[in-house]
Design an enzyme around this catalytic site. Structure first.
Site, PDB file in Angstrom:
ATOM      1  N   SER A 118     -83.371 -27.737  56.861  1.00 30.15           N
ATOM      2  CA  SER A 118     -82.192 -28.580  56.712  1.00 30.15           C
ATOM      3  C   SER A 118     -81.007 -28.056  57.508  1.00 30.15           C
ATOM      4  O   SER A 118     -79.944 -28.676  57.521  1.00 30.15           O
ATOM      5  CB  SER A 118     -81.804 -28.682  55.227  1.00 30.15           C
ATOM      6  OG  SER A 118     -81.661 -27.398  54.660  1.00 30.15           O
ATOM      7  N   ASN A 189     -76.315 -32.343  56.816  1.00 30.99           N
ATOM      8  CA  ASN A 189     -75.710 -31.213  56.106  1.00 30.99           C
ATOM      9  C   ASN A 189     -74.415 -30.724  56.738  1.00 30.99           C
ATOM     10  O   ASN A 189     -73.594 -30.094  56.065  1.00 30.99           O
ATOM     11  CB  ASN A 189     -76.719 -30.075  55.982  1.00 30.99           C
ATOM     12  CG  ASN A 189     -77.707 -30.345  54.873  1.00 30.99           C
ATOM     13  OD1 ASN A 189     -77.326 -30.758  53.783  1.00 30.99           O
ATOM     14  ND2 ASN A 189     -78.986 -30.134  55.146  1.00 30.99           N
TER      15      ASN A 189
END
Length: 295
Positions: A118, A189
């Site tokens: 991520s 993110n």
């Protein structure tokens, strides 16, 4: 039928395995322990049962999905027929580098190696292999069987052919691929984690309480879940790890983790997975009460 190997039977790994298997792919689910694999299959079965109950799939679909999944505790045995390997291990740089080095040694030459990271650099991960042109990022969203988005991240050496294959495959499992470039945190993110971090700072500075902060963001900004509750579901340790990757990568103080987040992780308060984070999940009734509060 293509073979897809998935490394890791945890939350993301079992969701990725579930999704590929549901769309008719042969899936080799790999983890270091049989207990982890059993828990992963149990989660997949529970999620399929929920889909059957909601009449989204049939009982036959459920059985076919489960029959498409084979489990392995050996990476070497599990990847022999794979056209694609998706790594979904813990968000730890050293661990991922080791896994990709091992995969490079045991996978067939034509196998594409994808990571569900991520935030960690695809280029850095690819450098651990002798096939950097065949390494790519596939960042699925949680819960994988439900969420449509997959960030497709091109490393410095990722070939156009591998990018095209991965985008096409993502569409075949009814997901929406979005191509992004290889910078810390990618897109999702890079935007989400500073928001979560600022929410924690707001709590840390005594501006408002947990429920109040989440209610403002949910009702005022139309977010389906407040940022502090979302952090609990992601895992506070994962949030901290991603923020550290971005802070190290950009050297920008705006990505520095809030001291409250750091202390909570050191204290083992990781959110849902540990039974306590910003909310208390230690008893099912308490968790249900929290969920109802924000439904």
């Amino acid at each position: 039928m293509e073979n897809i190997a998935v490394i890791g039977a945890g939350t993301m790994g079992n969701g990725i395995a579930h999704t590929f298997a549901q769309f008719g792919y042969n899936v080799q689910l790999i983890d270091i322990s049989q207990d982890a694999l059993d828990r992963g299959i149990a989660t997949i079965t529970k999620n399929l049962d929920r889909m059957v109950a909601k009449e989204k799939i049939s009982s036959e679909d459920k059985d076919n999905t489960l029959n498409n999944i084979t489990t392995f505790t050996s990476i070497k045995e599990g990847v022999q027929q794979a056209s694609l390997v998706v790594e979904a291990a813990t968000e730890n740089v050293d661990l991922k580098l080791k896994i990709f080095k091992d995969l490079d040694e045991v996978c067939p030459e034509e196998t594409i190696l994808a990571t569900n990271t991520s935030s960690i650099s695809i280029t850095q991960i690819a450098a651990a292999t002798k096939r950097p042109e065949k390494v790519i990022g596939m960042h699925f969203m949680n819960p994988v069987p439900i969420m449509k988005l997959v960030e497709i991240i091109r490393g410095y050496n990722t070939s156009d052919e591998v990018m095209d294959f991965t985008v096409d495959l993502t569409k075949k499992i009814n997901k929406v691929p979005v191509e992004v470039n290889d910078y810390p945190g990618f897109v999702a993110n890079r935007i989400l984690m500073p928001m979560i971090n600022e929410s924690i700072e707001t709590l840390y500075n005594g501006v408002a309480g947990v429920a109040e902060i989440d209610t403002v963001m949910k009702l005022g900004m139309a977010h389906p879940m407040g940022p502090l509750q979302l952090a609990d579901f992601i895992g506070l340790d994962v949030c901290l790890s991603i923020l550290n990757v971005m802070y190290d990568g950009f050297k920008n103080p705006k990505y520095a983790p809030c001291p409250l987040l750091v202390n909570m992780v050191m204290a083992g308060k990781l959110g849902v997975k540990s039974g306590e984070g910003f909310y208390d999940y230690s008893e099912s009734r308490k968790a249900e009460k929290v969920a109802k509060m924000f439904s």
